[in-house]
Design an enzyme around this catalytic site. Structure first.
Site, mmCIF file in Angstrom:
data_model
loop_
_atom_site.group_PDB
_atom_site.id
_atom_site.type_symbol
_atom_site.label_atom_id
_atom_site.label_comp_id
_atom_site.label_asym_id
_atom_site.label_seq_id
_atom_site.Cartn_x
_atom_site.Cartn_y
_atom_site.Cartn_z
ATOM 1 N N LYS A 45 42.590 37.045 33.420
ATOM 2 C CA LYS A 45 41.237 37.556 33.688
ATOM 3 C C LYS A 45 40.321 37.002 32.587
ATOM 4 O O LYS A 45 40.765 36.778 31.458
ATOM 5 C CB LYS A 45 41.282 39.097 33.657
ATOM 6 C CG LYS A 45 39.932 39.787 33.765
ATOM 7 C CD LYS A 45 39.348 39.688 35.159
ATOM 8 C CE LYS A 45 37.932 40.282 35.220
ATOM 9 N NZ LYS A 45 37.115 39.670 36.282
ATOM 10 N N CYS A 125 30.864 32.694 36.973
ATOM 11 C CA CYS A 125 30.785 34.041 37.552
ATOM 12 C C CYS A 125 29.377 34.225 38.118
ATOM 13 O O CYS A 125 28.396 33.984 37.409
ATOM 14 C CB CYS A 125 31.076 35.109 36.493
ATOM 15 S SG CYS A 125 30.901 36.783 37.154
HETATM 16 O O1 RRO Z 1 34.487 39.830 36.653
HETATM 17 C C1 RRO Z 1 33.866 39.453 37.663
HETATM 18 O O2 RRO Z 1 33.065 40.190 38.252
HETATM 19 C C2 RRO Z 1 34.020 38.102 38.228
HETATM 20 C C3 RRO Z 1 34.198 36.963 37.476
HETATM 21 BR BR1 RRO Z 1 34.442 37.019 35.637
HETATM 22 C C4 RRO Z 1 34.197 35.694 38.107
HETATM 23 O O3 RRO Z 1 34.313 34.625 37.486
HETATM 24 N N1 RRO Z 1 34.017 35.659 39.439
HETATM 25 C C5 RRO Z 1 33.877 36.767 40.178
HETATM 26 O O4 RRO Z 1 33.716 36.686 41.404
HETATM 27 N N2 RRO Z 1 33.883 37.993 39.549
#
Ligand code: RRO
Length: 299
Positions: A45, A125
């Protein structure tokens, strides 16, 4: 059986099927389960420099053909995450740390302090103020962030690109100029869902990122465009849930692939994709290298 081992973006992988960032990547134990289930490598993550709780819920909603999320980069910070990476490494496959920051210096600082087999820079993101695609949609920032992490770390650097842009190729070329060892395409597509009884957006953050089967054709096109112009490898991600999807993505030019949302079917998806890919190569008398980019050579 044909060999599935591959050298991609500075890493030796026993097979080209990796766990994507964001799904089951928050603990060493869940990352280890992915390696035990057959993944050739695992991506954590995304981890930042300070702890974050993430966006208010609801953070995830199922939509037709996919999943909409606005997790909001929840993470314990790199200081508290090293122990999870150390546990994940006992799984015996490379552990790639996904990291995010709001500046080149913040990215570099995290990469200096985190010990992983490679870094995947989250410049994509779609729903976090000051992070992700808010930097990653500008080629000059992609180049400078990549260059800063390359200078700060001794392990391979992959750059995960956003599809929420007019031209993903410009971003890939910028990552390559910055010294990236590979690009990863694609992160989620900016999207939203509305509850028609109340008229409210369903996600706490109102909008989020779409993943899953719905985005596979978008990812295939992005990989195809990137692979036909870049000299560094392209790692394909977006909607892959079967060995047939993996074959298609590799034909588009992906040197390896990542699986995320399909993990909702369970960890067995790794073994299904690996064995299906292997049987396909044997049936067609092809090597993985011959399959990679086949569609580009035929057009
Ligand atoms: O944590 C998120 O909400 C998230 C991330 Br870091 C990402 O790179 N892509 C996404 O769809 N959610």
């Amino acid at each position: 059986m044909p060999s599935l081992s591959v050298h991609v973006g500075g890493l030796d992988l026993k097979n080209p099927v990796l766990l994507a960032a964001g799904i089951l990547g928050t603990t060493g134990a869940s990352l280890c389960r992915a390696s035990r289930a057959g993944a050739g490598g695992v991506v954590t993550k995304s981890i930042g420099s300070v702890p974050r709780e993430g966006h208010p819920g609801p953070c995830i909603v199922h939509v037709d053909c996919g999943l909409l999320n606005a997790m909001g980069l929840p993470n314990p910070s790199y200081r508290d995450f090293q122990a999870e990476i150390d546990i994940a490494r006992s799984g015996g496959v490379p552990v790639i740390a996904s990291i995010f920051g709001s500046s080149a210096e913040e990215f570099a600082q995290i990469s200096r302090n985190l010990d992983a087999d490679a870094f995947e820079l989250n410049l994509s993101c779609p729903h976090a103020e000051k992070y992700g695609s808010e930097l990653g949609r500008y080629p000059d920032l992609v180049e400078s962030v990549t260059g800063a992490v390359k200078a700060a770390s001794r392990v391979p650097v992959w750059v995960k690109l956003t599809p929420n842009t007019a031209d993903i190729l410009d971003l890939g070329l910028a990552a390559q100029r910055g010294g990236a060892d590979a690009v990863v395409a694609i992160n989620t597509l900016k999207a939203m869902a509305i509850d028609i009884e109340t008229g409210y957006p369903i996600l706490g953050n109102r909008f989020g990122g779409l993943s899953g089967r719905a985005i596979k054709p978008v990812a295939v096109r992005a990989v195809y465009d990137l692979a036909s112009r870049l000299e560094i490898p392209v790692i394909g991600v977006g909607g892959i849930s079967s060995w047939e999807d993996a074959v298609e993505m590799i034909m588009a030019g992906a040197s390896s692939i990542q699986v995320g949302t399909a993990l909702l079917q369970g960890y067995g998806v790794f073994e299904e994709i690996v064995s299906g890919l292997s049987a396909y190569l044997e049936r067609k008398s092809l090597t993985l290298a011959e399959l990679c980019g086949m569609a580009g050579r035929r057009s």
